[in-house]
Design an enzyme around this catalytic site. Structure first.
Site, PDB file in Angstrom:
ATOM      1  CE1 TYR A  80     -13.263 -52.396  -4.572  1.00 15.22           C
ATOM      2  CE2 TYR A  80     -14.143 -54.718  -3.899  1.00 15.22           C
ATOM      3  CZ  TYR A  80     -13.963 -53.245  -3.682  1.00 15.22           C
ATOM      4  OH  TYR A  80     -14.372 -52.817  -2.430  1.00 15.22           O
ATOM      5  CG  ASP A  90     -17.072 -54.893 -10.812  1.00 17.28           C
ATOM      6  OD1 ASP A  90     -17.835 -53.807 -11.220  1.00 17.28           O
ATOM      7  OD2 ASP A  90     -16.596 -55.194  -9.814  1.00 17.28           O
TER       8      ASP A  90
HETATM    9  C1  LIG Z   1     -16.896 -51.351  -4.585  1.00 18.99           C
HETATM   10  C2  LIG Z   1     -16.713 -52.301  -5.695  1.00 18.99           C
HETATM   11  C3  LIG Z   1     -17.109 -53.439  -5.827  1.00 18.99           C
HETATM   12  C4  LIG Z   1     -17.498 -54.110  -4.330  1.00 18.99           C
HETATM   13  O1  LIG Z   1     -18.733 -53.563  -4.011  1.00 18.99           O
HETATM   14  P1  LIG Z   1     -19.221 -53.504  -2.363  1.00 18.99           P
HETATM   15  O2  LIG Z   1     -20.669 -52.636  -2.570  1.00 18.99           O
HETATM   16  O3  LIG Z   1     -18.239 -52.484  -1.613  1.00 18.99           O
HETATM   17  O4  LIG Z   1     -19.250 -54.712  -1.805  1.00 18.99           O
HETATM   18  C5  LIG Z   1     -17.056 -54.226  -6.554  1.00 18.99           C
HETATM   19  N1  LIG Z   1     -16.281 -53.764  -7.728  1.00 18.99           N
HETATM   20  C6  LIG Z   1     -15.957 -52.520  -7.864  1.00 18.99           C
HETATM   21  C7  LIG Z   1     -15.464 -52.027  -9.570  1.00 18.99           C
HETATM   22  C8  LIG Z   1     -16.167 -51.787  -6.940  1.00 18.99           C
HETATM   23  O5  LIG Z   1     -15.727 -50.383  -7.127  1.00 18.99           O
END
Ligand SMILES: *Cc1c(COP(=O)(O)O)cnc(C)c1O
Length: 380
Positions: free
Chosen positions: A98, A170
């Site tokens: 991201y 993630d």
């Molecule tokens: C949106 C997103 C983030 C960050 O999250 P926020 O809630 O916007 O801080 C991190 N990783 C992925 C894959 C995302 O889609």
């Protein structure tokens, strides 16, 4: 118990005092104690809050972890993980991470004397070669953004552990419905709860789930010390979101696969990236590590220029032109001008982000309506 039953019942016992089947939202910042120096379950809401605890308990159970922590955003959750490291440590991250994580690692974490290298996590040999003696954290995303690359979590866990590093995943795109990284050997799972967990584009939040109690305690120490915790209203909405997560995600996956198959045959579409298609390079791994669906995110290239793709994303009527993802309403965006606009042209090329690329987040609308909307936008 099954996932969807646990999503509704774990962490959600009725209120013992009133019998209310939905727990109240605890807004108190502080909690009265019975004796000086003898603490009840909660003392101060940064350290612990009943509404936040309830959500954390459910999400940790769904991920199969030892404990969960909820944050003000996904970035706050990721920052908590990087804050466990020390000067001189090294982070190895997948190249498809991201954009906000890229910025955090290169411009914030770096200030503490922690270096990050990016490498292609879909090619395990090359990825393993980027490990260093001081690598303490390996960070991956699967499916990756916006090319929907698939990284084999179990193999990365083995690789990280052999090097004495932790594996953080993630898992925002996959959700615990489709993939549970802890079961595959990951140490930490992170979600932007802003996306599928909240599921309705009406909150910001982040979650960490730790595989072990020891790791949970270390993360809790950082979360409490730095304070980027989730507020009680968001925790309530996230807990509510979890109750319908499986149903939403399964249905969104089903529609996404139908749309991907339809787009493949469209004369104005040059290529479609969706892990559910047999032609996707990560399909076999995705079929092993994603259970019952391939997610509801995809990208495709129009057979044309930057301007052609721009015109398509500006012409849909149901798909809203917006970044973010994972909600009930479908979204459309052009990575080159929106989610990945901060990359320079050379970086975009290196990451395979083409000018004609369009990213879709498929929501809960009927397939036929979404298909017709894309058909009219592509026909212009
Ligand atoms: C949106 C997103 C983030 C960050 O999250 P926020 O809630 O916007 O801080 C991190 N990783 C992925 C894959 C995302 O889609």
């Amino acid at each position: 118990m099954h996932f969807r039953t646990r999503a509704i019942h774990v962490g959600n016992d009725p209120c013992p005092e009133t019998g209310a089947v939905v727990r109240p939202i605890h807004v108190a910042s502080t909690f009265m104690q019975l004796e000086a120096g003898k603490w009840r379950d909660f003392d101060y809401s940064r350290s612990g809050n009943p509404t936040r605890s309830s959500f954390q308990e459910t999400v940790a159970n769904l991920e199969g972890g030892a404990g969960g922590l909820a944050f003000a955003s996904g970035m706050a959750a990721t920052h908590c993980v990087t804050s466990m490291l020390n000067a001189g440590d090294h982070i190895l991250a997948g190249s498809d991470i991201y954009g906000g994580t890229y910025r955090l690692l290169h411009h914030i974490t770096s200030r503490a004397g922690i270096e990050t290298t990016l490498a292609d996590s879909t090619h395990l040999d090359a990825f393993a070669e980027a490990i260093r003696p001081n690598t303490k954290l390996v960070w991956i995303e699967s499916p990756g953004n916006p090319r929907m690359t698939i990284t084999e979590i179990a193999a990365c866990a083995e690789m990280a552990h052999k090097a004495g590093a932790l594996l953080g995943v993630d898992s925002t795109f996959a959700t615990p419905v489709l993939t549970r990284p802890v079961e595959l050997g990951a140490d930490i799972v992170m979600h932007s709860a802003t996306k599928y967990i909240g599921g309705h584009s009406d909150l910001m939040g982040g979650v960490l789930v730790a595989a072990s109690k020891e790791l949970y305690d270390q993360l809790y120490f950082v979360a409490n010390a730095t304070g980027a915790i989730m507020g009680p209203f968001e925790a309530f909405l996230c807990a509510r979101g979890l109750k319908t997560l499986e149903l939403r995600v399964r249905e969104q996956c089903r529609t996404a696969l139908q749309l991907a198959e339809w787009l493949v045959d469209h004369p104005k579409v040059a290529c479609v990236r969706y892990p559910g298609l047999a032609t996707h390079p990560g399909h076999a791994i995705a079929a092993r590590q994603m259970e019952g669906g391939f997610g509801a995110m995809m990208s495709f290239d129009v057979d044309g220029s930057f301007e052609d793709a721009k015109r398509v994303v500006e012409s849909t009527k149901l798909f809203h032109l917006a970044v973010s993802l994972g909600a009930v309403e479908s979204l459309i965006e052009q990575p080159a001008s929106m989610s990945h606009a901060s990359y320079d042209a050379a970086d975009r090329a290196k990451h395979g982000i083409t000018d004609g690329m369009i990213r879709l987040s498929v929501g809960l609308e009927a397939f036929e309506d979404l298909r017709d909307d894309l058909a009219q936008a592509l026909a212009d």
